[in-house]
Scaffold this motif. Structure first.
Motif, PDB file in Angstrom:
ATOM      1  N   SER A   2      81.828  35.585  73.259  1.00 53.00           N
ATOM      2  CA  SER A   2      82.736  33.760  72.767  1.00 53.00           C
ATOM      3  C   SER A   2      82.906  33.431  74.487  1.00 53.00           C
TER       4      SER A   2
ATOM      5  N   GLU B  32      74.684  28.087  74.153  1.00 50.98           N
ATOM      6  CA  GLU B  32      75.342  27.090  72.433  1.00 50.98           C
ATOM      7  C   GLU B  32      75.003  27.723  71.422  1.00 50.98           C
ATOM      8  N   TRP B  33      76.161  27.343  70.852  1.00 51.02           N
ATOM      9  CA  TRP B  33      75.326  28.448  68.790  1.00 51.02           C
ATOM     10  C   TRP B  33      76.675  27.080  68.648  1.00 51.02           C
ATOM     11  N   TRP B  34      75.443  26.338  67.590  1.00 54.30           N
ATOM     12  CA  TRP B  34      75.337  25.447  67.076  1.00 54.30           C
ATOM     13  C   TRP B  34      74.848  25.552  65.593  1.00 54.30           C
TER      14      TRP B  34
ATOM     15  N   LYS C 220      74.082  16.217  73.925  1.00 45.89           N
ATOM     16  CA  LYS C 220      75.090  17.440  74.304  1.00 45.89           C
ATOM     17  C   LYS C 220      75.338  17.908  72.544  1.00 45.89           C
ATOM     18  N   ILE C 221      75.162  18.674  72.148  1.00 46.38           N
ATOM     19  CA  ILE C 221      75.424  19.279  70.499  1.00 46.38           C
ATOM     20  C   ILE C 221      76.935  20.107  70.970  1.00 46.38           C
ATOM     21  N   ASP C 222      77.742  19.699  70.074  1.00 48.21           N
ATOM     22  CA  ASP C 222      78.631  20.253  69.555  1.00 48.21           C
ATOM     23  C   ASP C 222      78.738  21.795  68.815  1.00 48.21           C
ATOM     24  N   GLY C 223      78.473  22.573  70.634  1.00 49.85           N
ATOM     25  CA  GLY C 223      78.714  23.926  69.178  1.00 49.85           C
ATOM     26  C   GLY C 223      79.780  24.561  70.243  1.00 49.85           C
ATOM     27  N   THR C 224      79.606  25.835  70.035  1.00 52.40           N
ATOM     28  CA  THR C 224      80.617  26.556  70.592  1.00 52.40           C
ATOM     29  C   THR C 224      79.830  27.850  71.671  1.00 52.40           C
ATOM     30  N   ASN C 225      80.518  27.842  72.932  1.00 49.62           N
ATOM     31  CA  ASN C 225      80.087  29.196  73.495  1.00 49.62           C
ATOM     32  C   ASN C 225      79.218  30.103  73.399  1.00 49.62           C
TER      33      ASN C 225
END
Length: 93
Positions: A55, A91-93, A21-26
């Motif tokens: 977002s 997801e924006w990473w 799982k990448i830790d990005g932002t919606n």
């Protein structure tokens, strides 16, 4: 009191894919058609399409961005319009 053993754990008996799982932002992009609403990032008048970026909780723009996603969406609008009409999430990473 009776002892209750830990139940058996099922083994995988089929092919599986495990990903990190990448830790990005919606992030989301909404592509609509017709007259562009106030705040639309960009429009494609030839096809009658427009686009807004969002977002997890709000619509965003370059001056009220979310980790640079609105800027990216505006700069890459030509390719993003290929997604077609609708709401596209990721997801924006």
């Amino acid at each position: 009191m009776n002892f209750e053993p830990f139940p058996k754990i099922a083994r995988w008996s089929r092919d599986i894919v495990i990903t990190e799982k990448i830790d990005g932002t919606n992030a989301s992009i909404y592509i609509g058609e017709g007259e562009a609403p106030l705040g639309a990032l960009t429009a494609d008048p030839e096809r009658g399409l427009w686009m807004v970026a969002g977002s997890r909780t709000r619509w965003i723009c370059r001056t009220d961005d979310n980790a640079g996603f609105a800027k990216f969406a505006e700069e890459n609008a030509r390719d993003l319009f290929k997604l077609g009409i609708g709401h596209h999430f990721g997801e924006w990473w």
